[in-house]
Enzyme design. Structure first.
Site, PDB file in Angstrom:
ATOM      1  N   ASP A  33       0.878  -1.173   0.000  1.00  0.00           N
ATOM      2  CA  ASP A  33       0.000   0.000   0.000  1.00  0.00           C
ATOM      3  C   ASP A  33       0.913   1.220   0.000  1.00  0.00           C
ATOM      4  O   ASP A  33       1.537   1.534   1.009  1.00  0.00           O
ATOM      5  CB  ASP A  33      -0.895  -0.032   1.250  1.00  0.00           C
ATOM      6  CG  ASP A  33      -1.734   1.243   1.423  1.00  0.00           C
ATOM      7  OD1 ASP A  33      -1.686   2.120   0.536  1.00  0.00           O
ATOM      8  OD2 ASP A  33      -2.430   1.352   2.453  1.00  0.00           O
ATOM      9  N   LYS A  95       2.619  11.437  -3.154  1.00  0.00           N
ATOM     10  CA  LYS A  95       1.624  10.749  -3.988  1.00  0.00           C
ATOM     11  C   LYS A  95       0.724  11.749  -4.709  1.00  0.00           C
ATOM     12  O   LYS A  95       0.224  11.471  -5.797  1.00  0.00           O
ATOM     13  CB  LYS A  95       0.798   9.827  -3.099  1.00  0.00           C
ATOM     14  CG  LYS A  95      -0.100   8.855  -3.833  1.00  0.00           C
ATOM     15  CD  LYS A  95      -0.670   7.881  -2.828  1.00  0.00           C
ATOM     16  CE  LYS A  95      -1.680   6.941  -3.445  1.00  0.00           C
ATOM     17  NZ  LYS A  95      -2.167   5.995  -2.414  1.00  0.00           N
ATOM     18  N   GLU A 196      -7.245   0.581  -4.321  1.00  0.00           N
ATOM     19  CA  GLU A 196      -7.207   0.404  -2.871  1.00  0.00           C
ATOM     20  C   GLU A 196      -8.513  -0.154  -2.287  1.00  0.00           C
ATOM     21  O   GLU A 196      -8.472  -1.109  -1.502  1.00  0.00           O
ATOM     22  CB  GLU A 196      -6.833   1.726  -2.196  1.00  0.00           C
ATOM     23  CG  GLU A 196      -5.357   2.048  -2.398  1.00  0.00           C
ATOM     24  CD  GLU A 196      -5.023   3.510  -2.251  1.00  0.00           C
ATOM     25  OE1 GLU A 196      -5.864   4.278  -1.748  1.00  0.00           O
ATOM     26  OE2 GLU A 196      -3.914   3.903  -2.655  1.00  0.00           O
ATOM     27  N   ASP A 218     -13.287   4.847   2.187  1.00  0.00           N
ATOM     28  CA  ASP A 218     -11.859   5.002   2.500  1.00  0.00           C
ATOM     29  C   ASP A 218     -11.504   6.475   2.659  1.00  0.00           C
ATOM     30  O   ASP A 218     -11.407   7.211   1.673  1.00  0.00           O
ATOM     31  CB  ASP A 218     -11.025   4.351   1.382  1.00  0.00           C
ATOM     32  CG  ASP A 218      -9.514   4.506   1.602  1.00  0.00           C
ATOM     33  OD1 ASP A 218      -9.099   5.254   2.530  1.00  0.00           O
ATOM     34  OD2 ASP A 218      -8.747   3.893   0.845  1.00  0.00           O
TER      35      ASP A 218
HETATM   36  P1  ADP Z   1      -3.197   7.187   3.443  1.00  0.00           P
HETATM   37  O1  ADP Z   1      -3.994   6.067   2.894  1.00  0.00           O
HETATM   38  O2  ADP Z   1      -3.592   8.498   2.872  1.00  0.00           O
HETATM   39  O3  ADP Z   1      -1.724   6.992   3.412  1.00  0.00           O
HETATM   40  P2  ADP Z   1      -3.873   6.339   6.157  1.00  0.00           P
HETATM   41  O4  ADP Z   1      -4.948   5.371   5.888  1.00  0.00           O
HETATM   42  O5  ADP Z   1      -2.618   5.805   6.746  1.00  0.00           O
HETATM   43  O6  ADP Z   1      -3.578   7.307   4.959  1.00  0.00           O
HETATM   44  O7  ADP Z   1      -4.483   7.459   7.108  1.00  0.00           O
HETATM   45  C1  ADP Z   1      -3.706   8.497   7.513  1.00  0.00           C
HETATM   46  C2  ADP Z   1      -4.571   9.535   8.121  1.00  0.00           C
HETATM   47  O8  ADP Z   1      -5.291   8.978   9.210  1.00  0.00           O
HETATM   48  C3  ADP Z   1      -3.765  10.687   8.657  1.00  0.00           C
HETATM   49  O9  ADP Z   1      -4.399  11.892   8.321  1.00  0.00           O
HETATM   50  C4  ADP Z   1      -3.791  10.415  10.140  1.00  0.00           C
HETATM   51  O10 ADP Z   1      -3.614  11.616  10.869  1.00  0.00           O
HETATM   52  C5  ADP Z   1      -5.169   9.838  10.305  1.00  0.00           C
HETATM   53  N1  ADP Z   1      -5.356   9.053  11.521  1.00  0.00           N
HETATM   54  C6  ADP Z   1      -4.652   7.962  11.919  1.00  0.00           C
HETATM   55  N2  ADP Z   1      -5.121   7.522  13.101  1.00  0.00           N
HETATM   56  C7  ADP Z   1      -6.139   8.352  13.446  1.00  0.00           C
HETATM   57  C8  ADP Z   1      -7.021   8.431  14.557  1.00  0.00           C
HETATM   58  N3  ADP Z   1      -6.928   7.567  15.565  1.00  0.00           N
HETATM   59  N4  ADP Z   1      -7.948   9.431  14.575  1.00  0.00           N
HETATM   60  C9  ADP Z   1      -8.030  10.304  13.571  1.00  0.00           C
HETATM   61  N5  ADP Z   1      -7.244  10.290  12.500  1.00  0.00           N
HETATM   62  C10 ADP Z   1      -6.298   9.328  12.434  1.00  0.00           C
HETATM   63 MG    MG Z   2      -4.789   4.542   2.115  1.00  0.00          MG
END
Ligand code: ADP
Ligand code: MG
Length: 656
Positions: A33, A95, A196, A218
């Site tokens: 991912d 990205k 995804e 998502d």
């Molecule tokens: P991406 O797919 O864009 O790489 P992720 O699925 O890893 O992202 O999500 C990242 C986002 O989730 C970030 O904005 C992070 O701050 C937020 N995030 C992660 N854990 C929490 C949480 N417990 N509460 C709110 N937001 C969260």
């Molecule tokens: Mg993601």
């Protein structure tokens, strides 16, 4: 008995190592991912997919890249400190720039401190500046991929060369190509790009119901995707996708940052807008606060600002929810549109899957429940579920296992594809949300008497006029024999492969003239550029070389220890003296002690010592060693015999 030479055993060991590596390398296709905020690598362990942690023990690798003082790339958690310390040498959210041009990214530049290269020409692939070097987005992404590759290689103690990589459903052709390029630059053969939400549904599809309609919601750091999937007889079909490539947790962070900047200006009289270090410090603090608010009713912000002053503020969950309401409400439109495209009412959705870290926010979960009239699934970790699904897909491509035997995967193209026709009008050939792989044929003709050449302009998008769609490619069909206007019969065939990458061919049927193009996206890298980047990349850097040596040395350790174990269980062991056994045990211990150090030369030395010390044992157990080598060979041959991955059965039906 013939005098045994230790060299021979070494040769056997080497051969066995090679054979083991070979089978491991062919078996282990990883799922990746490659996220805007976080990236992960996973693989199928027996029946279930698992995430491979990094050296720091953490599953998430922040998608952050920096150059250290020696101009060496640093990736992930280790790179984060550079965001504040030397922000001009660090980059995140790369990205967002993948497969995009200067004009596309103006909006991003308002929110993200990307430093575009000064000498960029219009239409050129973007380059961004880190320190005094410039990199294209695929090169930066390749550094993240290389880190994941390394984590996996460390985990398996074997090379990893093949991967399935996920992309947002909304990624267009250029963005998909850029992702594939990144894989190649990182030394990974990208066997498949998977959307995804599709990957997430795959992860959830394991051991789940055979039939039903699933919505995948998502909300990550930088993208929002909604997908509606249909499951029938264990087969997944994505029937609609929608979303916003510019919506996620980052938007929430930016809101909080704006408040903090306003506060510090108002209360402390500090204008920190142009102080990247302060903004980064605030960013870090508000993200922590946001995450805390997902599980507690209020949080106290305390940010130390440059100059020693502190910014203090308490935020309650209620205030937070009010603040983010407009952001999360922006997911409603795409959800409704996706339902409409799928021809479904919310009540018809049977399962709702949550993906992305931002779906941990209770208010988001409540909104999702309201939208689909259903409690969403949260069994799997929302920020890992995509990588887990990618690992499942990797497993399917690698020949499958019992767990994935009956799973197939269908995907859709997110945007319509077409041709520009007379009057600058878009004629759609493949409609958005068509299942891929897909092909479609349309017939066109000439406009002018005796017209020998026709221009074929390939477009992507939903708009009526060609000028409002994204131009993917232009090519000419030349040498049509003279005919009256309207007589030529030009067959244009569009073919989208399983990665969502488009091939277009045109053929004038009366004369048989043909022309074909694999669509090179407007901002794509050429093959030569990618080759060059592979050569220039940090692959040949000292650190990479060292890592390889360590991996190889540890492989040898595993082999010799396995052989030794066998020896101990064989009758040969009983023929050694107590002294000889003690000596071997001591060297074995010494090897185990250095094996986990990063000094490959020390590992090699210890292996050598153990090899020498166990010469007599080796002599006595030679038969065993030979038979082990033979066994390895059989494994290899069996593997080679399997041939290439079986074609996608549902895809075949699409072509007919
Ligand atoms: P991406 O797919 O864009 O790489 P992720 O699925 O890893 O992202 O999500 C990242 C986002 O989730 C970030 O904005 C992070 O701050 C937020 N995030 C992660 N854990 C929490 C949480 N417990 N509460 C709110 N937001 C969260
Ligand atoms: Mg993601």
């Amino acid at each position: 008995m013939k005098q045994f030479e230790p060299k021979v055993l070494q040769l056997h060991n080497y051969e066995i190592t090679k054979l083991l590596n070979y089978t491991m390398a062919t078996d282990r296709i990883v799922g990746i991912d490659l996220g805007t905020t976080n990236s992960l690598v996973a693989f199928m362990q027996g029946e279930s997919p698992v995430v491979i942690p990094g050296e720091d023990g953490l599953n998430l690798v922040p998608s952050v890249v920096a150059l250290d003082e020696k101009n060496q790339p640093v990736v992930g958690n280790a790179a984060r400190k550079y965001l504040t310390e030397t922000p001009e040498r660090a980059v995140y959210s790369i990205k967002r720039l993948m497969g995009r041009g200067v004009d596309d990214v103006q909006e991003e530049l308002k929110y993200f401190p990307f430093r575009l290269a000064k000498d960029l020409q219009a239409g050129e692939v973007l380059r961004i500046t880190l320190g005094d070097k410039t990199f294209t987005p695929p090169e930066i992404s390749a550094l993240i991929l290389r880190q994941l590759k390394r984590n996996a290689e460390r985990f398996f103690a074997a090379p990893v060369t093949k991967a399935v990589i996920t992309v947002p459903a909304y990624f267009n052709d250029a963005q998909r190509q850029a992702t594939k390029d990144a894989g190649r630059i990182a030394g990974l053969e990208v066997l498949r790009l998977v959307n995804e939400p599709t990957a997430a549904s795959l992860a959830y599809g394991l051991d789940k119901k055979q039939n039903g309609i699933v919505a995948v919601y998502d909300l990550g750091g930088g993208t929002f995707d909604i997908s509606i999937l249909k499951l029938h007889d264990g087969i997944f079909e994505v029937i609609a996708t929608n979303g916003d490539t510019h919506l996620g947790g980052d938007d929430i962070d930016n809101l909080l940052i704006t408040i903090a900047l306003d506060d510090t200006l108002g209360d402390l009289g500090l204008d920190l807008r142009r102080n990247p270090e302060a903004v980064q410090a605030i960013r870090k603090a508000v993200i922590e606060a946001k995450i805390a608010l997902s599980s507690q009713p209020s949080v106290k912000l305390d940010v130390e600002l440059p100059g020693g002053k502190h910014y203090l503020r308490e935020i309650t969950r209620e205030q937070f929810e009010q603040l983010i309401q407009p952001v999360i409400d922006r997911t409603i439109g795409p959800c409704k549109q996706a339902l409409k495209d799928a021809g479904l009412k919310p009540e018809q959705i049977e399962e709702v899957v949550l993906v992305g870290g931002s779906t941990r926010i209770p208010k988001v979960r409540a909104l999702v429940k309201e939208l689909f009239h259903r409690e969403p699934h949260t069994d799997l970790n929302p920020d890992e579920v995509v990588a887990l699904g990618a690992a499942v897909q990797a497993n399917i491509l690698g020949g499958g296992s019992e767990a994935t035997e009956n799973m197939l995967l269908l995907d859709v193209t997110p945007l319509s594809l077409g041709i520009e026709v007379a009057g600058g009008v878009t004629d759609k050939v493949i409609l958005r949300n068509s299942t891929i792989p897909a092909s479609a044929t349309q017939f066109y003709t000439t406009q002018i008497d005796g017209q020998a050449n026709v221009a074929i302009h390939v477009l992507q998008g939903e708009r009526e006029l060609a000028k409002d769609c994204r131009s993917l490619a232009r090519f000419d069909l030349k040498g049509i024999p003279p005919m009256a206007a309207g007589m030529a019969r030009i067959e244009v065939k569009f073919l989208i492969d399983a990665n969502g990458i488009l091939n277009v061919s045109a053929r004038e049927q009366r004369s048989g003239k043909e022309s074909e193009i694999q669509v090179q996206p407007s901002y794509g890298l050429t093959d030569e550029q990618v080759e060059g980047m592979i050569l220039d990349s940090f692959d040949s850097a000292e650190e990479d070389f060292r890592q390889r040596q360590i991996i190889e040395a540890r492989n040898e350790t595993a082999t010799i220890l396995a052989a030794l174990d066998k020896g101990k269980k064989s009758p040969a062991w009983g023929h050694l003296t107590t002294d000889e056994k003690k000596k071997i045990a001591k060297m074995e211990k010494a090897l185990a002690a250095v094996n986990n150090e990063d000094d490959y030369q020390a590992i090699r030395k210890a292996i050598e010592a153990l090899n020498q010390g166990s010469t007599r044992l080796a002599e006595l157990m030679m038969d065993t060693a030979v038979s082990t080598a033979l066994k390895g060979k059989t494994m290899e041959e069996a593997d080679m015999g399997e041939g290439p991955t079986a074609p996608h059965p549902m895809a075949k039906a699409e072509f007919e």
